[in-house]
Design an enzyme around this catalytic site. Structure first.
Site, PDB file in Angstrom:
ATOM      1  N   GLU A 189      -5.856  -3.989  -0.611  1.00 53.14           N
ATOM      2  CA  GLU A 189      -5.016  -4.613  -1.646  1.00 53.14           C
ATOM      3  C   GLU A 189      -3.577  -4.344  -1.249  1.00 53.14           C
ATOM      4  OE1 GLU A 189      -5.661  -6.626  -3.889  1.00 53.14           O
ATOM      5  OE2 GLU A 189      -7.831  -6.489  -3.797  1.00 53.14           O
ATOM      6  N   GLN A 210       8.144  -2.789  -9.753  1.00 52.22           N
ATOM      7  CA  GLN A 210       7.336  -2.162  -8.687  1.00 52.22           C
ATOM      8  C   GLN A 210       5.868  -2.539  -8.897  1.00 52.22           C
ATOM      9  OE1 GLN A 210       9.596   1.980  -8.028  1.00 52.22           O
ATOM     10  NE2 GLN A 210       9.089   1.533 -10.121  1.00 52.22           N
ATOM     11  N   GLY A 242      -1.570  -1.371   5.585  1.00 52.51           N
ATOM     12  CA  GLY A 242      -2.907  -1.962   5.506  1.00 52.51           C
ATOM     13  C   GLY A 242      -3.379  -2.455   6.869  1.00 52.51           C
ATOM     14  N   LYS A 258      -7.300   9.914  -1.792  1.00 53.67           N
ATOM     15  CA  LYS A 258      -5.977  10.391  -1.374  1.00 53.67           C
ATOM     16  C   LYS A 258      -4.905   9.686  -2.202  1.00 53.67           C
ATOM     17  CE  LYS A 258      -2.554   9.414   1.434  1.00 53.67           C
ATOM     18  NZ  LYS A 258      -1.479  10.072   0.682  1.00 53.67           N
ATOM     19  N   CYS A 268       2.728  -5.056  -7.184  1.00 58.38           N
ATOM     20  CA  CYS A 268       2.304  -5.976  -6.123  1.00 58.38           C
ATOM     21  C   CYS A 268       2.284  -7.389  -6.682  1.00 58.38           C
ATOM     22  CB  CYS A 268       0.923  -5.579  -5.615  1.00 58.38           C
ATOM     23  SG  CYS A 268      -0.259  -5.387  -6.949  1.00 58.38           S
ATOM     24  N   GLY A 292      -1.874  -0.543  -0.877  1.00 58.32           N
ATOM     25  CA  GLY A 292      -0.556  -0.130  -0.410  1.00 58.32           C
ATOM     26  C   GLY A 292       0.137  -1.299   0.254  1.00 58.32           C
ATOM     27  N   SER A 293       1.060  -0.989   1.155  1.00 55.60           N
ATOM     28  CA  SER A 293       1.856  -2.041   1.778  1.00 55.60           C
ATOM     29  C   SER A 293       1.046  -2.794   2.831  1.00 55.60           C
ATOM     30  CB  SER A 293       3.092  -1.420   2.412  1.00 55.60           C
ATOM     31  OG  SER A 293       2.682  -0.486   3.387  1.00 55.60           O
ATOM     32  N   GLU A 332       8.958  -8.739   0.205  1.00 55.25           N
ATOM     33  CA  GLU A 332       8.637  -7.986  -1.007  1.00 55.25           C
ATOM     34  C   GLU A 332       9.709  -6.910  -1.205  1.00 55.25           C
ATOM     35  OE1 GLU A 332       5.298  -5.183  -0.977  1.00 55.25           O
ATOM     36  OE2 GLU A 332       4.632  -6.092  -2.855  1.00 55.25           O
ATOM     37  N   TRP A 334      -9.516  -8.965  -8.970  1.00 58.60           N
ATOM     38  CA  TRP A 334      -8.135  -8.656  -8.589  1.00 58.60           C
ATOM     39  C   TRP A 334      -8.049  -8.709  -7.071  1.00 58.60           C
ATOM     40  CZ3 TRP A 334      -3.714  -8.444 -11.081  1.00 58.60           C
ATOM     41  CH2 TRP A 334      -2.592  -7.970 -10.405  1.00 58.60           C
ATOM     42  N   TRP A 381       1.818   4.623  -5.287  1.00 56.71           N
ATOM     43  CA  TRP A 381       2.465   5.376  -6.360  1.00 56.71           C
ATOM     44  C   TRP A 381       2.851   4.533  -7.565  1.00 56.71           C
ATOM     45  CZ3 TRP A 381       6.880   2.663  -6.678  1.00 56.71           C
ATOM     46  CH2 TRP A 381       7.375   2.082  -5.506  1.00 56.71           C
ATOM     47  N   ASN A 382       2.706   3.207  -7.486  1.00 55.29           N
ATOM     48  CA  ASN A 382       3.283   2.391  -8.570  1.00 55.29           C
ATOM     49  C   ASN A 382       2.406   2.342  -9.827  1.00 55.29           C
ATOM     50  OD1 ASN A 382       1.470   0.823  -7.083  1.00 55.29           O
ATOM     51  ND2 ASN A 382       2.509  -1.081  -7.598  1.00 55.29           N
ATOM     52  N   TRP A 435      -9.657   1.777 -10.329  1.00 50.39           N
ATOM     53  CA  TRP A 435     -10.244   0.553  -9.786  1.00 50.39           C
ATOM     54  C   TRP A 435     -11.096   0.824  -8.543  1.00 50.39           C
ATOM     55  CZ3 TRP A 435      -6.089  -3.946 -10.044  1.00 50.39           C
ATOM     56  CH2 TRP A 435      -5.749  -4.156 -11.384  1.00 50.39           C
TER      57      TRP A 435
HETATM   58  P1  NAD Z   1       2.214   2.576   1.440  1.00 47.19           P
HETATM   59  O1  NAD Z   1       1.474   1.557   2.249  1.00 47.19           O
HETATM   60  O2  NAD Z   1       3.410   3.188   2.025  1.00 47.19           O
HETATM   61  O3  NAD Z   1       1.252   3.781   1.045  1.00 47.19           O
HETATM   62  C1  NAD Z   1       0.041   3.584   0.341  1.00 47.19           C
HETATM   63  C2  NAD Z   1      -0.870   4.785   0.584  1.00 47.19           C
HETATM   64  O4  NAD Z   1      -1.238   4.789   1.969  1.00 47.19           O
HETATM   65  C3  NAD Z   1      -0.214   6.122   0.309  1.00 47.19           C
HETATM   66  O5  NAD Z   1      -1.173   7.004  -0.267  1.00 47.19           O
HETATM   67  C4  NAD Z   1       0.177   6.600   1.706  1.00 47.19           C
HETATM   68  O6  NAD Z   1       0.259   8.009   1.815  1.00 47.19           O
HETATM   69  C5  NAD Z   1      -0.991   6.072   2.534  1.00 47.19           C
HETATM   70  N1  NAD Z   1      -0.713   5.903   3.962  1.00 47.19           N
HETATM   71  C6  NAD Z   1       0.492   5.778   4.579  1.00 47.19           C
HETATM   72  N2  NAD Z   1       0.306   5.672   5.920  1.00 47.19           N
HETATM   73  C7  NAD Z   1      -1.029   5.710   6.143  1.00 47.19           C
HETATM   74  C8  NAD Z   1      -1.834   5.635   7.311  1.00 47.19           C
HETATM   75  N3  NAD Z   1      -1.308   5.491   8.523  1.00 47.19           N
HETATM   76  N4  NAD Z   1      -3.175   5.682   7.173  1.00 47.19           N
HETATM   77  C9  NAD Z   1      -3.741   5.793   5.949  1.00 47.19           C
HETATM   78  N5  NAD Z   1      -3.027   5.897   4.809  1.00 47.19           N
HETATM   79  C10 NAD Z   1      -1.681   5.848   4.905  1.00 47.19           C
HETATM   80  O7  NAD Z   1       2.527   1.846   0.057  1.00 47.19           O
HETATM   81  P2  NAD Z   1       3.338   2.420  -1.176  1.00 47.19           P
HETATM   82  O8  NAD Z   1       4.788   2.376  -0.845  1.00 47.19           O
HETATM   83  O9  NAD Z   1       2.723   3.683  -1.632  1.00 47.19           O
HETATM   84  O10 NAD Z   1       3.003   1.293  -2.297  1.00 47.19           O
HETATM   85  C11 NAD Z   1       3.699   0.108  -2.407  1.00 47.19           C
HETATM   86  C12 NAD Z   1       2.914  -1.030  -1.795  1.00 47.19           C
HETATM   87  O11 NAD Z   1       1.617  -1.101  -2.395  1.00 47.19           O
HETATM   88  C13 NAD Z   1       3.551  -2.375  -2.060  1.00 47.19           C
HETATM   89  O12 NAD Z   1       3.554  -3.145  -0.882  1.00 47.19           O
HETATM   90  C14 NAD Z   1       2.638  -3.012  -3.103  1.00 47.19           C
HETATM   91  O13 NAD Z   1       2.649  -4.416  -3.114  1.00 47.19           O
HETATM   92  C15 NAD Z   1       1.312  -2.451  -2.723  1.00 47.19           C
HETATM   93  N6  NAD Z   1       0.375  -2.506  -3.852  1.00 47.19           N
HETATM   94  C16 NAD Z   1      -0.608  -3.452  -3.843  1.00 47.19           C
HETATM   95  C17 NAD Z   1      -1.480  -3.563  -4.915  1.00 47.19           C
HETATM   96  C18 NAD Z   1      -2.559  -4.621  -4.944  1.00 47.19           C
HETATM   97  O14 NAD Z   1      -3.461  -4.510  -5.768  1.00 47.19           O
HETATM   98  N7  NAD Z   1      -2.508  -5.647  -4.090  1.00 47.19           N
HETATM   99  C19 NAD Z   1      -1.362  -2.681  -6.002  1.00 47.19           C
HETATM  100  C20 NAD Z   1      -0.365  -1.722  -5.987  1.00 47.19           C
HETATM  101  C21 NAD Z   1       0.513  -1.641  -4.898  1.00 47.19           C
END
Ligand code: NAD
Length: 488
Positions: free
Chosen positions: A257, A289, A240, A182, A291, A235-236, A390, A456, A158-159, A167
């Site tokens: 990522e 917010q 991941g 998604k 990464c 995501g987180s 983080e 990236w 969401w950030n 990307w």
């Molecule tokens: P999150 O991991 O909670 O969610 C990310 C996405 O994954 C959402 O769409 C969520 O609905 C989905 N998701 C959740 N559980 C899942 C599952 N079991 N299987 C598949 N998909 C699932 O992360 P967030 O809170 O939305 O975003 C913040 C995190 O994203 C931070 O840790 C940040 O560092 C990271 N981030 C990384 C980058 C990068 O390029 N490295 C860029 C932006 C954000």
């Protein structure tokens, strides 16, 4: 539909059509600056994922065989659709995510550049198909070709909703993959508007599909679906890891990522004014917010006191408030959950008696919305959770160093390895330190500029693979060599 009017559907997009979730369920999304409801959005589930993946699979063969020039035309149409509607898209993203309007416009510039860049790479694919490979034998010839992976699941946070989406969508479509996107359940509105633009871009039905809903239902169903060949996830780190485990059953290709806890290294010879801008941008842009947030600041001891004092002054002048106001420099956090998480970290720092330079709680004089004051803690111990984990909010932790070697060692002491910033006027030091840091991207005396041409991604627990550049395209391609014995 007139292109200057933003079409804002709140349904699923499957096989070229908008449709309700099979369950009929809807969920409210909010404006984090006001806490008011913004819209009701369809809540997809596993059955909807089946429909979307089936549509993508049915479209895969023809899309994979289309020419790069044909695919590029669609990517360029998406870029110009986004550009035409940039003002409306920026307002929508700001309403849903809370970042200042000026930052939403920067995101949109990045989205346009990304679609145009991958259009160029798609065009080049036609002329570079079947590349000859030099062999040490006249008895054989060999060619290398890259083929699309197949149906790709694209999962984003969401950030930076539109940027992280671009990307993935742009290189996936350029490579000839069909996709199911998604968005985050917190910020689905920007992607829904982007999907409405993609709907007008001339893609065959089923090439692009979008399912809104939760990670636990939609995300998990996508990652475990047997017809999905590639998962690209941002995501987180914890999610991941779950995604990678789930993808292992079918040995799906995976790009991840993930999180970061990046360092900015401030040497005594750096330009102080420039450094103040870069350090503030590295942690207070998007309310921290990011990464790539440089949330650990290492200052050479001889200037630490003076620089910290100037930083405090600068940070206290940041205008926090209504993200729709053009004068605003920092908006709210994007959700109630994130606000609570960041406040818990700040409280932990206060309870541990850390040295609060500025901030340390809710932004004063704003009664509604998820506003946290830009916060700095100094002399933060290296084993403090605030130093190691983080936080994903506007919280900067400072410590000092005495030598270049020590600065590098502290910066590298992290389970993450996404980016770093080096601030110095010594060119040789800049090269030495950049080479020694265990990260995927180093900015030297530079704000966090991002070009689609450079990669990236990072090392250690921050990433698997790289986005952007040709690597972003290769992430959606399989390699095939054809070795032929000479025909008689
Ligand atoms: P999150 O991991 O909670 O969610 C990310 C996405 O994954 C959402 O769409 C969520 O609905 C989905 N998701 C959740 N559980 C899942 C599952 N079991 N299987 C598949 N998909 C699932 O992360 P967030 O809170 O939305 O975003 C913040 C995190 O994203 C931070 O840790 C940040 O560092 C990271 N981030 C990384 C980058 C990068 O390029 N490295 C860029 C932006 C954000």
């Amino acid at each position: 539909m007139a292109h200057n009017q933003l079409h804002q559907p709140h349904q699923l997009y499957i096989a070229g059509r908008w449709c309700d979730a099979r369950s009929g369920r809807m969920e409210t999304v909010f404006n984090p600056a006001t806490e008011a409801a913004l819209a009701e959005v369809a809540v997809g589930a596993a059955q909807d994922v089946d429909d979307a993946v089936a549509a993508a699979a049915a479209a895969q063969a023809a899309w994979g065989k289309s020419t790069g020039v044909e695919r590029a035309a669609c990517l360029r149409a998406i870029a110009s659709g986004v550009l035409e509607q940039q003002e409306q898209l920026a307002r929508l993203q700001t309403a849903n995510n809370g970042k200042p309007l000026s930052e939403s416009l920067i995101d949109i510039g990045d989205v346009v550049a990304t679609f145009n860049y991958y259009a160029e790479l798609a065009e080049q694919l036609d002329t570079h198909q079947d590349q000859p490979v030099i062999l040490p034998s006249d008895d054989f010839t060999a060619t290398l070709r890259r083929e699309p992976c197949g149906v790709a699941a694209l999962i984003v946070p969401w950030n930076f909703p539109m940027v992280t989406t671009a990307w993935k969508v742009a290189p996936a479509l350029a490579a000839g993959c069909t996709v199911v996107l998604k968005p985050s359940e917190i910020t689905p509105l920007p992607e829904l508007a982007l999907a409405a633009i993609i709907d007008q871009a001339g893609l065959p039905a089923g090439v692009f599909n979008l399912i809104t809903g939760s990670g636990a239902e939609v995300g998990a169903a996508l990652v475990s679906h047997p017809a999905v060949r590639k998962v690209s996830f941002t995501g987180s780190t914890a999610v991941g890891q779950t995604v990678m485990r789930a993808a292992a059953d079918d040995l799906k290709r995976v790009s991840l990522e993930l999180g970061g806890k990046s360092a900015a290294l401030m040497f005594a010879d750096a330009d102080i004014e420039q450094a103040l801008d870069i350090v503030c941008g590295g942690i207070f842009f998007n309310a921290g917010q990011m990464c790539s947030a440089t949330s650990r600041l290492l200052i050479e001891r001889s200037i630490a006191e003076d620089f910290t004092a100037r930083l405090k002054q600068r940070v206290e002048s940041i205008k926090v408030g209504d993200p729709m106001d053009p004068a605003t420099q920092m908006g709210p956090l994007s959700s109630r959950q994130q606000y609570r998480k960041v406040q818990q970290y700040i409280q932990q720092g206060l309870n541990a008696g850390l040295n609060v330079v500025t901030g340390g709680g809710r932004q004063p004089a704003i009664s509604r919305g998820y506003f946290v004051a830009p916060t700095i803690f100094a002399d933060v111990p290296f084993d403090s959770p605030l130093w190691c984990e983080e936080i994903f909010g506007p919280v900067l932790c400072i410590n000092t160093f005495d030598s270049e070697q020590e600065a590098i060692a502290i910066a590298n002491r992290s389970e993450y390895g996404l980016v770093a910033t080096v601030l110095t006027s010594d060119r040789e030091r800049a090269s030495r330190v950049s080479a020694a840091l265990d990260v995927g991207l180093v900015w030297v005396n530079s704000p966090q500029v991002i070009f689609p041409q450079t990669s990236w991604g990072g090392m250690k627990k921050s990433s698997i693979g790289r986005e952007l550049g040709p690597w972003g395209l290769h992430a959606f391609q399989e390699i095939k060599h054809v070795v032929m014995a000479a025909f008689g």
